[in-house]
Design a protein around this motif. Structure first.
Motif, PDB file in Angstrom:
ATOM      1  N   ARG A 150       0.849  -1.198   0.000  1.00  0.00           N
ATOM      2  CA  ARG A 150       0.000   0.000   0.000  1.00  0.00           C
ATOM      3  C   ARG A 150       0.882   1.245   0.000  1.00  0.00           C
ATOM      4  O   ARG A 150       1.731   1.419   0.859  1.00  0.00           O
ATOM      5  N   LEU A 151       0.655   2.105  -0.987  1.00  0.00           N
ATOM      6  CA  LEU A 151       1.489   3.288  -1.164  1.00  0.00           C
ATOM      7  C   LEU A 151       1.070   4.407  -0.216  1.00  0.00           C
ATOM      8  O   LEU A 151      -0.119   4.707  -0.081  1.00  0.00           O
ATOM      9  N   VAL A 152       2.061   5.021   0.418  1.00  0.00           N
ATOM     10  CA  VAL A 152       1.795   6.135   1.333  1.00  0.00           C
ATOM     11  C   VAL A 152       2.775   7.262   1.021  1.00  0.00           C
ATOM     12  O   VAL A 152       3.828   7.057   0.415  1.00  0.00           O
ATOM     13  N   ASP A 153       2.399   8.462   1.421  1.00  0.00           N
ATOM     14  CA  ASP A 153       3.275   9.625   1.277  1.00  0.00           C
ATOM     15  C   ASP A 153       4.056   9.806   2.572  1.00  0.00           C
ATOM     16  O   ASP A 153       3.492  10.139   3.610  1.00  0.00           O
ATOM     17  N   ALA A 154       5.331   9.539   2.493  1.00  0.00           N
ATOM     18  CA  ALA A 154       6.221   9.668   3.643  1.00  0.00           C
ATOM     19  C   ALA A 154       7.636   9.869   3.113  1.00  0.00           C
ATOM     20  O   ALA A 154       7.933   9.499   1.972  1.00  0.00           O
ATOM     21  N   PRO A 155       8.513  10.446   3.914  1.00  0.00           N
ATOM     22  CA  PRO A 155       9.892  10.653   3.461  1.00  0.00           C
ATOM     23  C   PRO A 155      10.593   9.329   3.181  1.00  0.00           C
ATOM     24  O   PRO A 155      10.266   8.287   3.753  1.00  0.00           O
ATOM     25  N   ALA A 156      11.564   9.396   2.304  1.00  0.00           N
ATOM     26  CA  ALA A 156      12.355   8.204   1.982  1.00  0.00           C
ATOM     27  C   ALA A 156      13.247   7.827   3.161  1.00  0.00           C
ATOM     28  O   ALA A 156      13.891   8.683   3.769  1.00  0.00           O
ATOM     29  N   THR A 157      13.260   6.551   3.482  1.00  0.00           N
ATOM     30  CA  THR A 157      14.213   6.027   4.460  1.00  0.00           C
ATOM     31  C   THR A 157      15.312   5.238   3.761  1.00  0.00           C
ATOM     32  O   THR A 157      16.368   4.996   4.346  1.00  0.00           O
ATOM     33  N   GLN A 158      15.018   4.809   2.516  1.00  0.00           N
ATOM     34  CA  GLN A 158      15.910   3.944   1.738  1.00  0.00           C
ATOM     35  C   GLN A 158      16.181   2.629   2.454  1.00  0.00           C
ATOM     36  O   GLN A 158      17.184   1.969   2.208  1.00  0.00           O
ATOM     37  N   VAL A 178       9.829   3.692  -3.083  1.00  0.00           N
ATOM     38  CA  VAL A 178       9.646   3.032  -4.382  1.00  0.00           C
ATOM     39  C   VAL A 178      10.510   3.716  -5.439  1.00  0.00           C
ATOM     40  O   VAL A 178      11.170   3.052  -6.253  1.00  0.00           O
ATOM     41  N   ALA A 179      10.524   5.043  -5.436  1.00  0.00           N
ATOM     42  CA  ALA A 179      11.338   5.779  -6.401  1.00  0.00           C
ATOM     43  C   ALA A 179      12.821   5.463  -6.229  1.00  0.00           C
ATOM     44  O   ALA A 179      13.550   5.244  -7.214  1.00  0.00           O
ATOM     45  N   HIS A 180      13.298   5.412  -4.997  1.00  0.00           N
ATOM     46  CA  HIS A 180      14.701   5.062  -4.748  1.00  0.00           C
ATOM     47  C   HIS A 180      14.994   3.635  -5.211  1.00  0.00           C
ATOM     48  O   HIS A 180      16.059   3.363  -5.775  1.00  0.00           O
ATOM     49  N   ALA A 181      14.060   2.732  -4.968  1.00  0.00           N
ATOM     50  CA  ALA A 181      14.250   1.345  -5.402  1.00  0.00           C
ATOM     51  C   ALA A 181      14.336   1.261  -6.922  1.00  0.00           C
ATOM     52  O   ALA A 181      15.169   0.516  -7.467  1.00  0.00           O
ATOM     53  N   ASP A 200       8.126  -0.916   3.344  1.00  0.00           N
ATOM     54  CA  ASP A 200       9.049  -0.214   4.236  1.00  0.00           C
ATOM     55  C   ASP A 200       9.617  -1.212   5.247  1.00  0.00           C
ATOM     56  O   ASP A 200       8.901  -2.091   5.741  1.00  0.00           O
ATOM     57  N   GLY A 201      10.902  -1.095   5.513  1.00  0.00           N
ATOM     58  CA  GLY A 201      11.540  -2.037   6.423  1.00  0.00           C
ATOM     59  C   GLY A 201      12.847  -1.513   6.964  1.00  0.00           C
ATOM     60  O   GLY A 201      13.006  -0.300   7.130  1.00  0.00           O
ATOM     61  N   GLU A 202      13.789  -2.418   7.191  1.00  0.00           N
ATOM     62  CA  GLU A 202      15.044  -2.049   7.850  1.00  0.00           C
ATOM     63  C   GLU A 202      16.281  -2.297   6.989  1.00  0.00           C
ATOM     64  O   GLU A 202      17.373  -1.856   7.340  1.00  0.00           O
ATOM     65  N   ARG A 203      16.127  -3.024   5.885  1.00  0.00           N
ATOM     66  CA  ARG A 203      17.317  -3.328   5.083  1.00  0.00           C
ATOM     67  C   ARG A 203      17.582  -2.239   4.045  1.00  0.00           C
ATOM     68  O   ARG A 203      16.641  -1.744   3.421  1.00  0.00           O
ATOM     69  N   PRO A 204      18.840  -1.886   3.813  1.00  0.00           N
ATOM     70  CA  PRO A 204      19.159  -0.952   2.727  1.00  0.00           C
ATOM     71  C   PRO A 204      18.672  -1.508   1.386  1.00  0.00           C
ATOM     72  O   PRO A 204      18.696  -2.725   1.150  1.00  0.00           O
ATOM     73  N   ILE A 205      18.225  -0.626   0.513  1.00  0.00           N
ATOM     74  CA  ILE A 205      17.683  -1.039  -0.778  1.00  0.00           C
ATOM     75  C   ILE A 205      18.663  -1.888  -1.562  1.00  0.00           C
ATOM     76  O   ILE A 205      18.294  -2.921  -2.135  1.00  0.00           O
ATOM     77  N   VAL A 206      19.908  -1.479  -1.580  1.00  0.00           N
ATOM     78  CA  VAL A 206      20.913  -2.224  -2.352  1.00  0.00           C
ATOM     79  C   VAL A 206      21.045  -3.662  -1.867  1.00  0.00           C
ATOM     80  O   VAL A 206      21.253  -4.586  -2.658  1.00  0.00           O
ATOM     81  N   GLU A 207      20.908  -3.860  -0.567  1.00  0.00           N
ATOM     82  CA  GLU A 207      20.999  -5.213  -0.010  1.00  0.00           C
ATOM     83  C   GLU A 207      19.726  -6.021  -0.292  1.00  0.00           C
ATOM     84  O   GLU A 207      19.787  -7.197  -0.642  1.00  0.00           O
ATOM     85  N   ALA A 208      18.572  -5.376  -0.155  1.00  0.00           N
ATOM     86  CA  ALA A 208      17.303  -6.090  -0.314  1.00  0.00           C
ATOM     87  C   ALA A 208      17.031  -6.470  -1.763  1.00  0.00           C
ATOM     88  O   ALA A 208      16.510  -7.565  -2.032  1.00  0.00           O
ATOM     89  N   LEU A 209      17.365  -5.601  -2.677  1.00  0.00           N
ATOM     90  CA  LEU A 209      17.077  -5.837  -4.104  1.00  0.00           C
ATOM     91  C   LEU A 209      18.363  -6.226  -4.809  1.00  0.00           C
ATOM     92  O   LEU A 209      18.958  -5.468  -5.541  1.00  0.00           O
ATOM     93  N   SER A 210      18.784  -7.446  -4.565  1.00  0.00           N
ATOM     94  CA  SER A 210      20.040  -7.928  -5.143  1.00  0.00           C
ATOM     95  C   SER A 210      19.859  -9.347  -5.630  1.00  0.00           C
ATOM     96  O   SER A 210      18.787  -9.928  -5.494  1.00  0.00           O
TER      97      SER A 210
END
Length: 210
Positions: A150-158, A178-181, A200-210
């Motif tokens: 579900r999409l929400v408007d919130a600051p990027a945490t990456q 999503v944009a950063h991903a 949204d979670g706790e892992r850095p995008i680069v680590e999660a999407l590999s």
């Protein structure tokens, strides 16, 4: 080479374009009308006027990758769901196949493969996503399917999660994340024929999407 951004003027699309421009990723923003071009021009982002509901083949000239983040939005009817979320996505896949692009990055939706489990108002949208995703999977186009919750408007945490278990059951993700991903995926050219849930979670995008 240049990445064509379909849905560039949307909420995720604009954020993606700004981020891509900042990291030096060559992009072309596809917009529906000339009135939408100044926002991109002020930021030095190349644009092309083309309508997803009409002939948009010329928008892909000189592009070797496509990001599809177009959506009919929550305030339109089933007609636009069919024309944009279903037929538009299918036509983008067919164009990618015809032009031999290196990859198509498709923004879909979490649980699109189970549309009847969605709230009743969302079922037509989920059916459209399910069918468009199936068309992409069965095509010859190398691709990545990104399936946000579900999409929400919130600051990027990456920082993200790729399952409900990992997110602690929270079925949401900020449009900014999503944009950063998408920026990460657009640069990670070695990722082919992958599918990722995004929350949204706790892992850095680069680590999660590999």
């Amino acid at each position: 080479m240049t990445t064509l951004v379909i849905g560039a003027n949307g909420q995720i699309g604009r954020q993606f374009c700004e981020l891509a421009q900042a990291v030096g990723l060559p992009i072309r923003a596809m917009v529906r009308a000339a009135e939408q071009q100044p926002w991109f021009g002020e930021r030095g982002i190349d644009t092309v006027v083309a309508d997803l509901e009409d002939d948009f083949k010329h928008a892909c000239d000189g592009c070797d990758q496509i990001v599809f983040t177009a959506g009919s939005g929550p305030h339109t009817g089933p007609d636009k769901t069919l024309l944009i979320d279903l037929h538009g996505a299918i036509r983008a896949t067919d164009l990618a196949c015809e032009r031999g692009v290196s990859r198509l990055l498709m923004v879909s939706a979490m649980r699109a493969e189970k549309p009847l489990e969605a709230p009743e108002a969302l079922r037509p949208y989920m059916v459209a996503k399910h069918a468009a995703d199936a068309h992409l999977r069965s095509s010859a186009v190398p691709h990545v399917l990104l399936k946000p919750g579900r999409l929400v408007d919130a600051p990027a945490t990456q920082r993200v999660a790729t399952s409900l278990e990992e997110s602690g059951g929270e079925n949401r993700v900020s449009r900014a994340n999503v944009a950063h991903a998408l920026v990460h995926l657009a640069q990670a050219r070695d990722l082919l024929n992958r599918e990722y849930v995004l929350l949204d979670g706790e892992r850095p995008i680069v680590e999660a999407l590999s």
